[in-house]
Design a protein around this motif. Sequence first.
Motif, short mmCIF file in Angstrom:
data_model
loop_
_atom_site.label_atom_id
_atom_site.label_comp_id
_atom_site.label_asym_id
_atom_site.label_seq_id
_atom_site.Cartn_x
_atom_site.Cartn_y
_atom_site.Cartn_z
N ALA A 111 22.74 72.14 72.92
CA ALA A 111 23.76 71.32 73.57
C ALA A 111 24.70 72.14 74.43
CB ALA A 111 24.55 70.55 72.50
N SER A 163 28.12 60.23 67.51
CA SER A 163 27.99 61.67 67.75
C SER A 163 28.83 62.47 66.76
CB SER A 163 28.41 62.00 69.18
OG SER A 163 29.78 61.64 69.38
N ALA A 209 19.96 72.84 67.42
CA ALA A 209 20.56 71.69 68.11
C ALA A 209 21.90 72.02 68.75
CB ALA A 209 20.68 70.53 67.12
N PRO A 210 22.89 72.61 68.06
CA PRO A 210 24.17 72.89 68.72
C PRO A 210 24.02 73.88 69.88
CG PRO A 210 24.42 72.96 66.34
CD PRO A 210 22.96 72.92 66.61
N THR A 257 28.78 66.00 73.39
CA THR A 257 29.32 65.60 72.08
C THR A 257 29.88 66.78 71.30
OG1 THR A 257 27.14 65.86 71.06
CG2 THR A 257 27.71 63.68 71.90
N LEU A 258 29.50 67.98 71.69
CA LEU A 258 29.92 69.18 70.95
C LEU A 258 31.09 69.83 71.67
CD1 LEU A 258 29.01 70.75 68.40
CD2 LEU A 258 27.81 72.30 69.93
N GLN A 295 27.02 62.52 63.58
CA GLN A 295 25.85 63.41 63.65
C GLN A 295 26.26 64.87 63.46
OE1 GLN A 295 23.57 62.68 67.15
NE2 GLN A 295 21.83 63.97 66.54
N ILE A 296 27.39 65.26 64.04
CA ILE A 296 27.88 66.63 63.85
C ILE A 296 28.31 66.86 62.41
CG2 ILE A 296 29.66 68.26 64.54
CD1 ILE A 296 29.58 66.99 67.31
N LEU A 313 21.29 67.14 69.89
CA LEU A 313 22.54 66.39 69.91
C LEU A 313 22.71 65.71 71.26
CD1 LEU A 313 24.92 68.98 68.20
CD2 LEU A 313 23.92 66.95 67.16
#
Length: 1026
Positions: A37, A6, A33-34, A57-58, A9-10, A53
């Motif tokens: 999330a 993750s 995507a963000p 994970t964010l 990925q960010i 995502l």
Amino acid sequence: MASQDSRAQIHQLLEDLRTPIPNVPTLLTLLSAPLSALNLLPPQFIPYNTRPLPPHTLSIPKHIPQIQRVLLSHIAPTWDSVLAENHASSLLTQYFVPEAFANPSIAAGEVARAAYATLVSEAPMGRWAMGVLGRLAGEYPVDRMFRAVFAGGGDGVVRGRGWEDCVRDLCMVPAKVANALGGGEGVVGGLENGVYFDRMSVRCEELIWSLSLKSSKDALPSIAYLLSKLVNVGVFPPSPPIARSQPSFFHSTLPTIRSRLHPSSPSPSSSRYAVYWHSVILAIPSSLTLQSILTSLFASLSTVEPPTDAEPARRARVRGEAALLKGVVGDVSPDEGELWEVAVSLVLSRSWDESYARIFACWFSGAAGEGSQVNLKVLQAFLESVLDTWSTPEHIKHSLISRHRYTTSLLLLTASYFPPSSPPILSLASSPNFINGIGIYIAHLDASVRLCGMLAAEVVAHMCGRKLDFGAWDEEGSGRAWAREVRVLLKARDADALVGGEEVEDVEVEVEEVITPAATKAAAAAEPPRATFIPTLNGYDSDDSLTGYLSPPSSRSASPTPSELAEIEKDPTLNVGLHKVPRPVYLAQLGELLRGTGTQGKRGMDDPHEAERIEVALGCAEELIRKKRGYGTELDENAVNLVYALMGLQDNFELPEFSEKRQGALNALVSGSPRKATPALIEEFFKNQYSTDQRFVALNAIAIGARELASLPVPPSKVPPERIAFPSKTLPGPLHQKYIKGNKANANTQLSLMMDEISRHALDSNQKEAEHLPAIARERRLRIQKPQRITELPHPLNPYSSLPQPIPQQHTTNFIDVAAEFFILPLISHFWSFLRDSHTREQRTSHHPGRARYRGAGTGLILHPLVLAQWVRTVGILVHAGRNAVEWGAVVAPGALEVAVTIGGRRMSAFESESEDAEDGDEDGDTEGKEGKEASVLTSALELALVILNASLEIDGGRNLGLEHTTLVLGVGEWAGNVFAGLERGLKPQGGGGLHEAKLQRAAAGVVLKVDELTTRWGRSMLDTR
């Protein structure tokens, strides 16, 4: 393992946002995507969330600031206009200002909190960032941010630190915006200093009201810190504001506070509100901060006019203001040490109006509230403090009459709240301070001051049941009218007045309702419109008309069916005009459009969309180049490529404003990237593949770009300023048109007009050493200019660190820093090389017959008089613009002067007319020859010499040229003298006559005069080595 994936990925998402993005759908996919999330993705963009995502994970504090900084530095400057055209700007602003559907959520508050920190740390603040900051300040004010910081659980110390950082960022907004604008107008609504802090004050009062309903004692330190910060930024002024730009907390909030604390409508909520205000005042940690708050509160109170009016309505107003103080500050007492000392010192030390004496006496009595009784203990302590000030010899001898009347009124009004002949009154009458004060008052030389002491003695004696009458109170003069009004005022107490005696307006609590534009649209439509990115053709729709017409059957053929239309559209020979060229968002894409290259390979000459491609590229070239000027190194990386592309363009399709748009783009390149674009443009100019028009465009770009860097007047840009920069202050219409340089003339004559103005200024300037002292000014500038030092740039080991990285400051390039190295010397050096090569080529072909010979001054070539004169004018404009450069006196001036005398006195080509040799032999004037040198070339060379000599005389009085380059100066004088003498004898230069002849004669005379002035000043020290 999952956490590493993750995190990777960010990091990949951030890297994708930093690199060039090919199209709008790819950008929307990256941005969706963000937000998805965090459950902040607007519904219309859900289909673009194709790469979501993983959950949890964010981290907002860790990752959102990084994404916001990337959006500000890479996405917003490039894609804001494109997203606006495609109705997708809300997706970009969602990272800074979450819309109404997500406003109440915890994630939205944390995103807004991070947005404040990111936006105020951006330097410089762009136009888009300023607009977003204005929306953020309106939709996420201080009370909403308080809930965002303290929502949910967590360590109290950590939340307190977060609140302090949030308040600091909120208070920095107006200053950051003002610094970004640099004193210009055009502030985004709500970000002006006064308006912003007034709105913040209203929201702060609303926050205190909401906390008082919950009786939240844990929030008192946070509110106290907020008020302390507002004191530091000047929101609590000591006097009412007189300008719109000056904020005032109580000036904005007192109407609301009065409505909530009005004694005529007491309620449990108003009681809790007053108690909470008192707790906030007691929680202020600094006595200086508390003093500023109370001073601003006292100064914001409504006064009574006249101050001694005893009407019931005036008494009701006094009681209402005292009740306001009781509700906000509370009932002060000596037990509250710091608050008591600050309040009493403010009442007794500052110069207040007499109506304030009535308010303060009513407040300290404790009887201002509904059903309250007089607090004799507190009132007696206050009376003793007033007596100490009133009876001080320094006060009696040196105070003004207004100060005497205020303290006397305060003493008598305070004493009037005690019952007659009560122990405090008897103690006052027998107090040594009171008796001594009466004696000093009566002994005063001013009758008005004596009257204050006599009035105090007589009124206190009557309060004690004793008889004392000085008489003569009904006479006029010496303040007796004031004494009579005070005696009438003391017959009743303001605290006993009925509040209903004065109609007090029921002020509606006006609190800005936080509503986003998306919420307004949602109220009008149940389902928000989905963003579309494919343009539609607006044409006639058969459904628009429901009523048919009776008409005979047509003999024409039937219209094509939809299937036939689809086949026609697929035919590549018939789809001309349906293809839409995308607007470039990166400079590399702009270069591909101009050069006809791209992802589909090189396009041929038969490309049906070439005209549209060039038109789109030229339409946005200047705007895109100027927009990229302050963002990273993208402009420097693509400047040379764009120079090649723009120089090679030909107007094969007769596009509208082709020349103006190409010229504007090249001007923007030279001014935006002078170290890259200018050398490339100079190299291209001396190549033989370009036409005269293209060479003129290059020279215009070099000259106009240099003047723009030197902050000199230039023709206005075709791009509106608000599209590429902040709005700036402009003069009224007539003055603006007077001082702006209009683009009225042809582009080929712009340099000629500029050079005419410069040479005219050189001729008309009468130097006065006593007024200008240029040598001293130049020496002082060189002395105080600080040298550049080597500094280390902080660079974190981890590029994806959550620590905020400072955005680099934008450094503006001054022309004097690049004039010699990148403009003047390369232009002169390339000319000498070209001239040498041209003469060599002419010599090698001189034995060839006819057209086999090479002619360096042929039509369209650089040595042709038309192009050569324009080149000399360009050098003159550059020399004039860079006259304050460090290298000017030692390198630039002698080099340019040598160019002028060489071009004006020698042949540029072996095939130039031989008639100039006859000038020297025509001493007797028997023949009428024509001078071989072209008039335009000769005029421009003389004007260049004139500009150099005039600047040298202004800078150092001609010392450097006269002493270090004596031979060159004397040669210039001899050459200009011969030209002027020949013109006086009647010689006609080629291409002269009319205005050109007058300009030539004026320039020659000007050079002769300037050389004579220089030799007269330094003649004894000049050594001619010829």
